[in-house]
Every structure is written in C-alpha cells, then in structure tokens.
Write a protein that holds these residues in place. Structure first.
Motif, PDB file in Angstrom:
ATOM      1  N   THR A 216       0.840  -1.183   0.000  1.00 53.34           N
ATOM      2  CA  THR A 216       0.000   0.000   0.000  1.00 53.34           C
ATOM      3  C   THR A 216       0.882   1.242   0.000  1.00 53.34           C
ATOM      4  O   THR A 216       2.111   1.139   0.037  1.00 53.34           O
TER       5      THR A 216
ATOM      6  N   HIS B  47      -2.777   4.223   3.478  1.00 48.76           N
ATOM      7  CA  HIS B  47      -3.965   4.428   2.655  1.00 48.76           C
ATOM      8  C   HIS B  47      -4.626   3.094   2.336  1.00 48.76           C
ATOM      9  O   HIS B  47      -3.965   2.067   2.174  1.00 48.76           O
TER      10      HIS B  47
ATOM     11  N   SER C  55      -8.860   1.149   1.220  1.00 49.99           N
ATOM     12  CA  SER C  55     -10.302   1.249   1.021  1.00 49.99           C
ATOM     13  C   SER C  55     -11.016   0.928   2.323  1.00 49.99           C
ATOM     14  O   SER C  55     -10.591   0.050   3.087  1.00 49.99           O
ATOM     15  N   THR C  56     -12.110   1.641   2.586  1.00 52.97           N
ATOM     16  CA  THR C  56     -12.870   1.373   3.814  1.00 52.97           C
ATOM     17  C   THR C  56     -13.442  -0.040   3.819  1.00 52.97           C
ATOM     18  O   THR C  56     -13.748  -0.577   4.877  1.00 52.97           O
TER      19      THR C  56
ATOM     20  N   LYS D 277      -8.012  13.258   8.972  1.00 52.16           N
ATOM     21  CA  LYS D 277      -8.087  12.446   7.754  1.00 52.16           C
ATOM     22  C   LYS D 277      -7.696  13.262   6.529  1.00 52.16           C
ATOM     23  O   LYS D 277      -6.925  12.805   5.684  1.00 52.16           O
TER      24      LYS D 277
ATOM     25  N   LEU E 196      -4.509  12.628   4.089  1.00 55.43           N
ATOM     26  CA  LEU E 196      -4.650  12.436   2.644  1.00 55.43           C
ATOM     27  C   LEU E 196      -3.799  13.437   1.868  1.00 55.43           C
ATOM     28  O   LEU E 196      -3.212  13.098   0.832  1.00 55.43           O
TER      29      LEU E 196
ATOM     30  N   PRO F  34     -11.008  15.667  -2.224  1.00 53.23           N
ATOM     31  CA  PRO F  34     -12.020  14.594  -2.229  1.00 53.23           C
ATOM     32  C   PRO F  34     -13.394  15.127  -1.837  1.00 53.23           C
ATOM     33  O   PRO F  34     -13.512  15.977  -0.952  1.00 53.23           O
TER      34      PRO F  34
ATOM     35  N   GLU G 119     -16.126  10.230  -1.920  1.00 49.33           N
ATOM     36  CA  GLU G 119     -14.757   9.712  -2.009  1.00 49.33           C
ATOM     37  C   GLU G 119     -14.143   9.563  -0.629  1.00 49.33           C
ATOM     38  O   GLU G 119     -13.411   8.592  -0.364  1.00 49.33           O
ATOM     39  N   LEU G 120     -14.424  10.518   0.245  1.00 55.36           N
ATOM     40  CA  LEU G 120     -13.907  10.418   1.616  1.00 55.36           C
ATOM     41  C   LEU G 120     -14.488   9.211   2.338  1.00 55.36           C
ATOM     42  O   LEU G 120     -13.794   8.533   3.098  1.00 55.36           O
TER      43      LEU G 120
ATOM     44  N   ALA H 163     -15.341   6.447   1.011  1.00 61.07           N
ATOM     45  CA  ALA H 163     -14.801   5.214   0.439  1.00 61.07           C
ATOM     46  C   ALA H 163     -13.320   5.028   0.737  1.00 61.07           C
ATOM     47  O   ALA H 163     -12.763   3.950   0.493  1.00 61.07           O
ATOM     48  N   THR H 164     -12.681   6.064   1.259  1.00 63.26           N
ATOM     49  CA  THR H 164     -11.235   6.011   1.502  1.00 63.26           C
ATOM     50  C   THR H 164     -10.962   5.868   2.989  1.00 63.26           C
ATOM     51  O   THR H 164     -11.475   6.639   3.807  1.00 63.26           O
TER      52      THR H 164
ATOM     53  N   VAL I 281      -8.030   5.507   6.160  1.00 65.60           N
ATOM     54  CA  VAL I 281      -6.663   5.850   6.546  1.00 65.60           C
ATOM     55  C   VAL I 281      -6.374   5.225   7.901  1.00 65.60           C
ATOM     56  O   VAL I 281      -7.161   5.361   8.843  1.00 65.60           O
TER      57      VAL I 281
END
Length: 217
Positions: free
Chosen positions: A50, A62, A64-65, A126, A130, A148, A152-153, A155-156, A158
C-alpha cells in the motif's frame, strides 16, 4: 534522538546493520513509495502493499474502507484496542555479486515499524493525512488537484500508526568473499540500482495548453 530498541526490533543476525536513529528511519520512510502492511486476518497472516506517508512521528497508510485491514482495524477499535500490525519498507541500492554463490547479497535500506494501528475518524486529521499521502507521491500535488468529495472520503480509509517501536537496517559496500576465493576468475562487485523518474507523459485527454507543473519538471 533514537528509537529505543526492543526485543522485537533487535535483529538476531547482522546486528551491526541495525540503526535506531530517528533521522535514518525517517529518511527511508520518506523516500520509499510503497510499504507492506502485515496483520492477522481470521487467524492467518496477511501482507499487503500500500502507500504511506509520514507526518512527524505518525505513519499514515492508505486503503479502502471496505478492505481487509480497515475492517480489521475497525473491529479492533470497537473492542477497545488498535490493530496489531507490522509495516515494512525496503529500498534496494545495489546487487552485490561475489565470487562464491554463498556471498551474493543486496545493498539495501529498510525500516520495520511495529505497533497498533487505529482508523483515522477525525475529519480534519483524515484530510491532513490524505494531503500528506498526495505530497508523498510528489511534493506540491495536494494543492494541484481537486479535493475529495464526501463520497470519495467515505470510500477512503486511513490508518495511523505511531512511530514508537521502529528499527532500520542497512547494508552497504562490496562483496565479502573468503580470502581463498580472491584468485577465482569470476567478476565480483556491485551493480548500483536507482529509481529515476522519466519525463511526464500527459493524459490523452489533457488540454495541450496545460503546462507541466514546476514540481514535475
């Protein structure tokens, strides 16, 4: 300033290659573009590549949720703890060719970080993380792209990992052949390796009037 060695960050072999200076670990983490995240999922070890970025004494990862590490970290957080992880980065600086097969090696710089990762839930942290991840790819990029949106936030994901249990390890120099092999008729030495960026290649749909940013030139 140095990180405190622990039983888990003390090598069992080639201890002279270990380095606990913060500056050394930071430089390696900042130069590396990819890290590997190791954790246990359903009783089995998993290691995934990653992207990462360091901000002070915190390493951000980073993902994906809906990915395994994020789901595992959320479950760990719900139970009142972080997700036990091992994060590694490695930079290969050269191939070491010896006269004897046994003494071939690689010149490298590496870092191992151990600890409990947490899911970054605070919106401000967050966004900060990013931006740091974008600027790790290329300094200045965070200010040169669309931020974002809410979807998008969502789905991302951290992960944040405090840099506490950290060790670096390095190998430099040429091959170490046995004295009796010095006269063998085989080439010995180092083949240096470096990562060199090439000229930027524009997207096929990019407006030709769009200039190449200074941070890419």
């Amino acid at each position: 300033m140095s990180y405190l060695p622990t039983a888990r960050t003390t090598p069992t072999r080639y201890r002279e290659r270990a380095d606990y200076h913060r500056a050394t670990a930071h430089q390696i983490l900042d130069e590396a573009l990819v890290c590997h995240l190791g954790y246990v999922n359903d009783g089995r070890p998993v290691v995934l590549p990653t992207t990462h970025a360091r901000l002070g004494e915190t390493l951000y990862l980073h993902g994906s949720t809906g990915g395994g590490p994020m789901l595992a970290a959320k479950a760990a957080t719900a139970s009142g703890s972080g997700l036990p992880v091992c994060v590694t980065v490695t930079l290969v600086d050269g191939l070491v060719l010896a006269r004897a097969a046994m003494h071939h090696s690689v010149n490298f710089r590496s870092v191992v970080v151990l600890g409990d990762a947490r899911v970054v839930e605070d919106p401000a942290e967050k966004l900060r993380a990013l931006r740091c991840l974008l600027d790790h790819i290329r300094p200045g990029r965070a200010d040169d792209c669309r931020t974002p949106n809410a979807r998008e936030l969502a789905a991302t994901g951290v992960l944040a990992l405090d840099l506490v249990e950290v060790s670096a390890k390095l190998r430099t120099g040429g091959p170490v052949d046995d004295p009796e092999d010095a006269a063998l008729p085989h080439w010995a030495g180092v083949v240096p390796l470096t990562l060199i960026p090439g000229p930027p290649v524009p997207a096929t749909d990019l407006d030709p009037r769009t200039p190449v940013p200074a941070y890419l030139r």
